[in-house]
Every structure is written in C-alpha cells, then in structure tokens.
Write a protein that holds these residues in place. Sequence first.
Motif, mmCIF file in Angstrom:
data_model
loop_
_atom_site.group_PDB
_atom_site.id
_atom_site.type_symbol
_atom_site.label_atom_id
_atom_site.label_comp_id
_atom_site.label_asym_id
_atom_site.label_seq_id
_atom_site.Cartn_x
_atom_site.Cartn_y
_atom_site.Cartn_z
ATOM 1 N N MET A 1 4.589 -17.738 81.532
ATOM 2 C CA MET A 1 4.776 -19.234 82.201
ATOM 3 C C MET A 1 5.483 -19.564 81.110
ATOM 4 S SD MET A 1 3.949 -20.223 85.992
ATOM 5 C CE MET A 1 1.696 -19.514 85.850
ATOM 6 N N VAL A 2 4.193 -19.971 79.811
ATOM 7 C CA VAL A 2 4.269 -20.026 78.661
ATOM 8 C C VAL A 2 5.035 -19.931 78.245
ATOM 9 C CG1 VAL A 2 2.839 -20.421 76.948
ATOM 10 C CG2 VAL A 2 1.669 -20.909 78.766
ATOM 11 N N SER B 1 -1.074 -27.326 92.439
ATOM 12 C CA SER B 1 -1.786 -28.426 91.471
ATOM 13 C C SER B 1 -3.016 -28.538 91.726
ATOM 14 C CB SER B 1 -0.618 -29.793 91.521
ATOM 15 O OG SER B 1 -0.554 -30.709 90.454
ATOM 16 N N SER C 1 0.660 -29.268 82.849
ATOM 17 C CA SER C 1 0.087 -27.751 83.430
ATOM 18 C C SER C 1 0.471 -27.695 83.819
ATOM 19 C CB SER C 1 0.091 -29.272 84.916
ATOM 20 O OG SER C 1 0.700 -29.223 85.202
ATOM 21 N N THR C 2 -0.772 -26.312 83.645
ATOM 22 C CA THR C 2 -0.069 -24.727 83.979
ATOM 23 C C THR C 2 -1.143 -24.396 84.762
ATOM 24 O OG1 THR C 2 0.331 -22.810 83.484
ATOM 25 C CG2 THR C 2 -1.022 -23.533 82.188
ATOM 26 N N HIS C 3 -1.589 -23.725 85.683
ATOM 27 C CA HIS C 3 -2.753 -22.741 86.315
ATOM 28 C C HIS C 3 -1.985 -21.877 87.104
ATOM 29 C CE1 HIS C 3 -5.218 -22.664 90.046
ATOM 30 N NE2 HIS C 3 -6.315 -23.204 89.537
ATOM 31 N N LEU D 1 3.808 -29.443 77.842
ATOM 32 C CA LEU D 1 3.348 -28.367 78.623
ATOM 33 C C LEU D 1 2.662 -29.625 79.260
ATOM 34 C CD1 LEU D 1 1.966 -24.628 78.493
ATOM 35 C CD2 LEU D 1 1.821 -26.554 80.278
ATOM 36 N N GLY E 1 -0.275 -16.598 83.103
ATOM 37 C CA GLY E 1 0.412 -17.186 83.263
ATOM 38 C C GLY E 1 0.821 -17.716 81.247
ATOM 39 N N HIS F 1 1.420 -21.907 88.879
ATOM 40 C CA HIS F 1 2.725 -22.747 88.040
ATOM 41 C C HIS F 1 2.816 -23.633 86.888
ATOM 42 C CE1 HIS F 1 -0.164 -26.327 88.533
ATOM 43 N NE2 HIS F 1 -0.117 -26.465 88.094
ATOM 44 N N LEU F 2 3.973 -24.309 86.491
ATOM 45 C CA LEU F 2 3.834 -24.661 85.070
ATOM 46 C C LEU F 2 4.534 -25.817 85.146
ATOM 47 C CD1 LEU F 2 4.137 -23.468 81.495
ATOM 48 C CD2 LEU F 2 5.692 -24.258 82.296
#
Length: 157
Positions: free
Chosen positions: A109-110, A21, A93-95, A91, A106, A72-73
């Motif tokens: 996760m989405v 994060s 955050s996602t990385h 949503l 990614g 992460h998401l």
Amino acid sequence: MTDIEIRPATLDDLDGLAHDSAELFAEDGVARDRLRDPEWPRDNDRARLAGLVAAPDALVLVAVEDRVVVGHLVGTFSPASSMWTAARAELVSTHVVASHRGQGIGGRMVEDFIAWGRDRGAARLHVSAYAANSAAIRFYQRYGFVPLSIDLALEVD
C-alpha cells in the motif's frame, strides 16, 4: 492462504474501512495520546472516510481478503499554493490488522501511495508517526521517509 487484493476503496467498503480505521485510532492514537476521544470514530469517521473515497485529491486503498477489509491506506494530495512552492502528498493513515502483519500488505500500500504521489507531481511525500511508535518509524524509513520535523508537547493539567 488467500490472496490479498489491494485496490481503491468504494463506498461498498465503508463498513470495513471504518472498522479498520477505528482499530488504528484505538491502537495508535488513543493509546499514545491521552487527549484523543476513544469514541470519535463511532460518530465521525464514517462520514470522513466517505468524503475521502469520493475526493479527487485523495487516495483510499483497502486490502481485502475474502471480501473482508484487513487493511487500509489514506493519502491526500495538495497542489502548490501561495504558501507552498510545490505540490505535496500526505500519507494520513495506514493500518493492517494484527493477524495479517508481516506479509508485505502495508508495504504494498505504501508503494502504491508513493507511485500515486509521484504520478500527481508531488515534490514531497509526508507521513507522521508518534515518537513512541518506533515500529511505524522503522517501517516508513524502509520506504525512504526521513525525519523532517519534531513535534514537542507539554502536558498541562
């Protein structure tokens, strides 16, 4: 190549989750917004993420390879209210770490976030991206997200 496991985060993942994060915060937020305090994650993000891992209306996923968090998401759910006529999911955050991008992590996760929001009855799924982050905008558009609003800013000294 090792398989990437995508699963709900636990408190045991907190160190890796907070590190990932913080990478996103530096790479996107601090790089694109001069008002972001680069030291904020050090003092605040671990407690924020621990609260989200435990929250019933949050989805926190980690992508893990060999017990190391590589992405992460974070998503949140808000039910209908006196202001909002229907439930929504954001949503937050996602990385994915740079070395693991382009492998579909990614996207997986989405897709999990979209299914989670739908399963909870969200009428709208929302994500924000900096206007200058065209790669993120294109990424989210591949999953059906479309522009809804535009934030305008005036920098004053």
